[in-house]
Design a protein around this motif. Structure first.
Motif: not given
Length: 389
Positions: A69, A106, A111, A114
Motif C-alpha cells: 500500500l 490511496l 486498497t 491489494v
C-alpha cells in the motif's frame, strides 16, 4: 473457497469491502473454512475512502500488505485547518511513535485490490455476485440464503456469519440489531479532480466557511495534480460537474483551478452506531456496525481494525476456545466506534458553523489550542487512531 458456494462453511462473510476482506484474510491465514459473498459483480472501481491512518497500517502490516500500500500511496504528514486564507491550526504526524508517522492517501479501489490479491494468496476468493436474501439462526449455526446472478436461489450453513455489508446491512437487519443515530441535513459533493492547487501536496486541508466545509486532499499521481474534494452543500447534484466543483472552491478556498473531473458523486452522511456488535453467531464489522461523518477520514480505518480483531478472535474460537471470547469484540471495538462517531460529529458541527460570533469564538479557541504542543499531539494521536492500540 471454490467458484461456487459450498453447502457449509465455518464462517460466511457477507460483504467484500476492506473490512470483509481483512477478516477473510485473517481467517484464511489460519486455515479456517471461510466463504465471502458479495452482491457486486466487481470490487470498488472508484476511490471513495482515500485515507489510511497509522494504526490501520500497523494492523495491515501484520497481514503483510502495508508495504505494498505504501508503494502505491502518497505520504501526507499533516492536516491543516483553514478559515478562508487564514491558517487556524496544523496537526503533524511526523513525531508519532509508529513506523507510519503519516497519513497515506490511496483510493479505496486500490486498497481493496491489494487486500483481494492477498486473500487469493491465502487460498481464498470472493464469490460474486450473490445477493443475500435471508440470514436465520439455527440450533447449531446460521443459514444464509442468497440469489446468484442468474436469479437462482441457494443457501449455505455456517458456524458464524460476519455482516460487513455496509450501512444498509441485510445481516444486521436479520439479526434484529438496532442502528440508531441520525442524518446530517447537508448533502456532500465528492469528486476526484485534476487541478492546480496553491497549497502543498504534503497536507490534507480542511476549509471552514459560512457556505460549508471543504476538504482537499492530494491523491497519488505521477503528474502531481490529482486531488480528492469533499464539500458540504445544501443539495448536491447527482454527479457534480467541473463548473459546480469550481464554484464550490471559488467560494470557500480561492486559488484552485479545476482542469478535469475524473469522477464525482453525491452522498448523505449519517452518524449511526449498532446497538450491539453480536447477536449469538452473527457479528458485525465496518459500516454495518458504524457510520459517521467523513471528517478525519476515520470510517474505513475503524472498519479494518474491527475486522482484524474479530477475525483473530474467531480463529481462536474455531480452534476450540469458548465462544464467550467473542464478547470481547463488542467490549473492545464498540467504545472505539462510539468515540469516532462523537469525535467526527463534533468536527463536522464545528466546521459548519454559520453565525459570525460562533465562528469567531471557534477560531479563537482553535488558535489558542493549536499553540499548545500537548493539544496538537493529542489530536494527531486521535486522527491516526493510535489510541486504539
Amino acid at each position: 473457497m471454490t467458484s461456487t458456494v459450498p453447502a457449509t462453511a465455518a464462517v460466511v462473510i457477507v460483504g467484500a469491502g476492506p473490512a470483509g476482506l481483512t477478516a477473510a484474510i485473517t481467517l484464511a491465514d489460519a486455515g479456517a473454512d471461510v466463504v465471502v459473498l458479495d452482491r457486486l459483480a466487481a470490487g470498488a472501481n472508484t476511490s471513495r475512502a482515500a485515507v489510511v491512518h497509522a494504526r490501520t497500517l500497523e494492523v495491515l502490516d501484520e497481514l503483510g500488505v502495508a508495504s505494498t500500500l505504501h508503494e502505491l500511496g502518497l505520504e501526507v504528514p499533516r492536516f491543516v485547518l483553514y478559515d478562508g486564507p487564514r491558517r487556524l491550526a496544523t496537526v503533524g504526524f511526523s513525531g508519532l511513535p509508529t513506523a507510519y508517522p503519516y497519513t497515506l492517501m490511496l483510493g479505496q479501489e486500490v486498497t481493496e485490490a491489494v487486500l483481494l490479491e492477498r486473500l487469493q494468496r491465502a487460498g481464498g476468493t470472493v464469490l460474486r455476485p450473490y445477493e443475500v436474501s435471508a440470514v436465520t439462526t439455527e440450533a447449531e449455526g446460521v443459514l444464509v440464503e442468497f440469489t446468484d446472478a442468474a436469479g437462482v436461489s441457494g443457501s449455505i450453513r455456517a458456524q458464524y456469519v460476519i455482516g460487513a455489508d455496509g450501512m444498509h446491512s441485510r445481516v444486521r437487519e436479520a439479526a434484529g440489531i438496532e442502528f440508531s443515530g441520525a442524518t446530517y441535513p447537508e448533502s456532500f459533493v465528492l469528486a476526484d479532480v485534476r487541478m492546480r492547487w496553491p497549497a502543498s501536496r504534503e497536507e490534507v486541508s480542511l476549509h471552514v466557511a459560512p457556505e460549508g466545509v471543504t476538504v482537499v486532499a492530494p491523491l497519488p499521481d505521477p503528474a502531481g495534480d490529482r486531488f480528492r474534494i469533499v464539500a458540504t452543500v445544501p443539495e448536491a447534484p447527482e454527479q457534480p460537474t467541473l463548473a459546480q466543483v469550481q464554484a464550490v472552491l471559488d467560494a470557500r478556498c480561492p486559488g484552485a483551478l479545476v482542469r478535469e473531473v475524473l469522477w464525482s458523486s453525491r452522498f448523505r452522511v449519517h452518524h449511526r452506531l449498532a446497538e450491539h456488535y453480536r447477536a449469538g453467531r452473527i457479528l458485525l464489522a465496518g459500516d454495518a456496525a458504524h457510520v459517521h461523518s467523513p471528517a478525519g477520514g476515520q470510517g474505513m480505518n475503524t472498519g479494518i481494525q474491527d475486522a482484524a480483531l474479530l477475525g483473530s478472535l474467531l480463529v481462536r474460537v474455531l480452534g476450540g476456545e469458548s465462544d464467550t471470547l467473542l464478547d470481547d469484540y463488542e467490549r473492545t471495538r464498540r467504545p472505539v466506534a462510539l468515540g469516532v462517531v462523537e469525535f467526527t460529529d463534533r468536527m463536522t458541527r464545528m466546521a459548519t458553523l454559520r453565525r459570525r460570533p460562533a465562528r469567531a469564538m471557534r477560531n479563537t479557541v482553535i488558535g489558542i489550542g493549536a499553540r499548545i504542543p500537548a493539544v496538537r499531539t493529542a489530536l494527531a494521536y486521535r486522527l491516526a487512531e493510535l489510541a486504539n492500540r
